[in-house]
Design an enzyme around this catalytic site. Structure first.
Site, PDB file in Angstrom:
ATOM      1  N   GLU A  97      42.985  40.169  31.179  1.00  0.00           N
ATOM      2  CA  GLU A  97      42.883  40.317  31.968  1.00  0.00           C
ATOM      3  C   GLU A  97      41.857  39.387  32.904  1.00  0.00           C
ATOM      4  O   GLU A  97      41.092  40.555  33.292  1.00  0.00           O
ATOM      5  CB  GLU A  97      43.518  41.029  33.410  1.00  0.00           C
ATOM      6  CG  GLU A  97      45.198  41.714  32.903  1.00  0.00           C
ATOM      7  CD  GLU A  97      45.275  42.450  33.727  1.00  0.00           C
ATOM      8  OE1 GLU A  97      47.173  42.739  33.782  1.00  0.00           O
ATOM      9  OE2 GLU A  97      45.050  43.432  34.004  1.00  0.00           O
ATOM     10  N   GLY A 102      38.914  38.265  34.991  1.00  0.00           N
ATOM     11  CA  GLY A 102      38.295  38.243  35.882  1.00  0.00           C
ATOM     12  C   GLY A 102      37.080  36.887  36.351  1.00  0.00           C
ATOM     13  O   GLY A 102      36.563  35.571  36.530  1.00  0.00           O
ATOM     14  N   CYS A 136      21.822  43.809  59.414  1.00  0.00           N
ATOM     15  CA  CYS A 136      20.915  44.951  60.349  1.00  0.00           C
ATOM     16  C   CYS A 136      21.430  45.496  59.689  1.00  0.00           C
ATOM     17  O   CYS A 136      21.899  46.608  60.172  1.00  0.00           O
ATOM     18  CB  CYS A 136      21.398  44.744  61.444  1.00  0.00           C
ATOM     19  SG  CYS A 136      20.990  43.598  63.105  1.00  0.00           S
TER      20      CYS A 136
END
Length: 449
Positions: A306, A308, A376
């Site tokens: 798998e 990604g 911020c």
């Protein structure tokens, strides 16, 4: 813009520093002094046309990486891990290149299916699947559901209902520590995923699943972590998983047909960083699987992987515009028009990037600077202590390679800045895949009045 012609010759002064492009998409070329093109298009021109911040995704690089996996694992199922980045175009590319898909929510699942992806080639993950997740999976006919906790067994069986049947796998924690940071290590017993091999939780769950007529146990799953550059942890985990499959056969007379070894394949974010050797991984995993099954008298299961990040990460480039340059004592801060709202990874687990000035040539000496975002937070840092030209100034463009994975997919609405657009480039043309989030989007969601 779409007809922009790229100069094919690499400028002589760049040849000595060719390694600077080692982590960029393979299509990257230097087109003018200080200018880079990806997929046949100038990044500076893309920034002018589509504004910044923006993600540029090289379709050719994505497709080539899908093919590399298919070639390395010809006898296995390769599932693209959608959590790294998902869009309708990405769904189409993955489908056309012959990969399956793994998803972690009803949202990812529905986007994939409505974009035309065959649901029987999709696997649903998640340590805390919601009722909506399971309803969508069963309604759409997902290929596999990976059971991650004991409570899911009865929940899925009840949702399937009498007379129905759903293929499932059990996620096993094999007790293997691997990964680039504590927060992305998932193969040990001290984290939230899966069922432990050590304390018998996995074995107990397997017994319960086999006792449910609505559930068909097709195999076992494990995922040991992310950003792994060494083959050995995968082999250790695989041996333990084969051992468990043999014990399932001995205890229940059931030979499981699939073994999903997850992903986590490491890539380089800076030149010279170690990467996982895919060819070696595939060869040694296959050999270990065949040898282990022969020793245990098991039929060799179908292997599943798998990837990604390793598919989409190196295909992406993030573009930012410099807003301010501040000298504070010995420190130089280069503030850009994005930040932790579009890439929280440096703040989350300290990943390091290699941004580069593009769009103009600089003859100034290099100096150490820290690229910061506009938010911020003191921790809003995109790249700490990187080498940039000493004359960098507001209005300049910075491009950061290896930006395709876990950036936009993890983006937030902090400070209502809005998430960036995603632009695909391929063979000299550009198109928008995901439009920029706007103030109008925020207003439409805010219905309190």
């Amino acid at each position: 813009m779409g007809d922009h012609t790229v100069t094919t010759a690499v400028l002589s002064e760049h040849k000595a520093g060719a390694d600077d492009l080692s982590i960029w998409p393979a299509s990257t070329t230097q087109v003018t002094p200080g200018g880079l093109a990806v997929g046949g298009l100038s990044l500076a021109e893309i920034a002018e046309r589509f504004d910044t911040p923006a993600y540029v995704l090289d379709e050719g690089e994505v497709r080539e990486r899908c093919r590399t996996y298919r070639d390395a694992f010809p006898d296995a199922d390769v599932l693209y891990a959608a959590k790294a980045f998902l869009s309708r175009a990405m769904v189409r590319w993955v489908d056309e290149e012959g990969l399956g898909l793994d998803v972690c929510s009803a949202g990812e699942l529905e986007l994939a299916v409505t974009a035309g992806f065959p649901p029987d080639r999709i696997v649903l993950h998640g340590n805390a699947k919601s009722p909506r997740d399971l309803e969508a999976a069963l309604r759409l006919g997902v290929g596999r559901i990976v059971i991650d906790s004991p409570s899911e067994i009865a929940r899925i069986a009840a949702a399937v209902g009498p007379g129905g049947r759903q293929k499932v796998m059990v996620r096993v924690v094999p007790g293997v520590a691997a990964g680039g940071h504590d927060k992305i290590r998932t193969g040990t017993d001290d984290q939230k995923f899966g069922l432990s091999l050590t304390d018998g939780g996995a074995q107990h769950a397997i017994t319960r699943v086999l006792g449910q007529s609505q559930l068909e146990l097709t195999g076992l799953h494990c995922h040991i972590g992310s950003q792994i550059s060494d083959v050995k942890p995968y082999l250790v985990a695989l041996r333990r998983m084969v051992g468990l499959m043999a014990r399932v056969r001995d205890a229940h007379g059931v030979v499981l047909a699939e073994l999903d070894m997850g992903g986590g394949h490491g890539i380089a974010y800076q030149p010279g960083e170690p990467v996982l050797d895919l060819t070696t991984l595939a060869r040694r995993m296959r050999a270990e699987l065949i040898e282990g099954c022969a020793a245990a008298g098991l039929t060799v299961p179908r292997l599943v992987v798998e990837p990604g990040r390793a598919v989409v990460g190196p295909a992406g480039v993030a573009l930012y515009r410099v807003l301010a340059v501040k000298h504070t004592g010995e420190k130089v801060f280069v503030a850009v028009d994005g930040g932790m709202s579009d890439n929280p990874r440096p703040a989350l687990y300290g990943v390091r990037y290699a941004p580069r000035l593009i769009g103009r040539a600089s003859t100034a000496g290099r100096r150490t600077a820290t690229v910061v975002g506009r938010h911020c937070e003191a921790g809003d840092i995109l790249a700490a202590d990187v080498e940039l030209p000493g004359d960098i100034h507001p209005g300049d463009l910075l491009a950061t390679p290896v930006a395709g994975a876990y950036q936009l997919s993890m983006a937030s609405g902090y400070n209502l800045v809005g998430r960036p657009a995603v632009i695909s480039v391929h063979e000299g043309s550009a198109r928008m895949l995901v439009r920029r989030e706007t103030l109008e989007d925020f207003r439409n969601r805010d219905i309190g009045g």
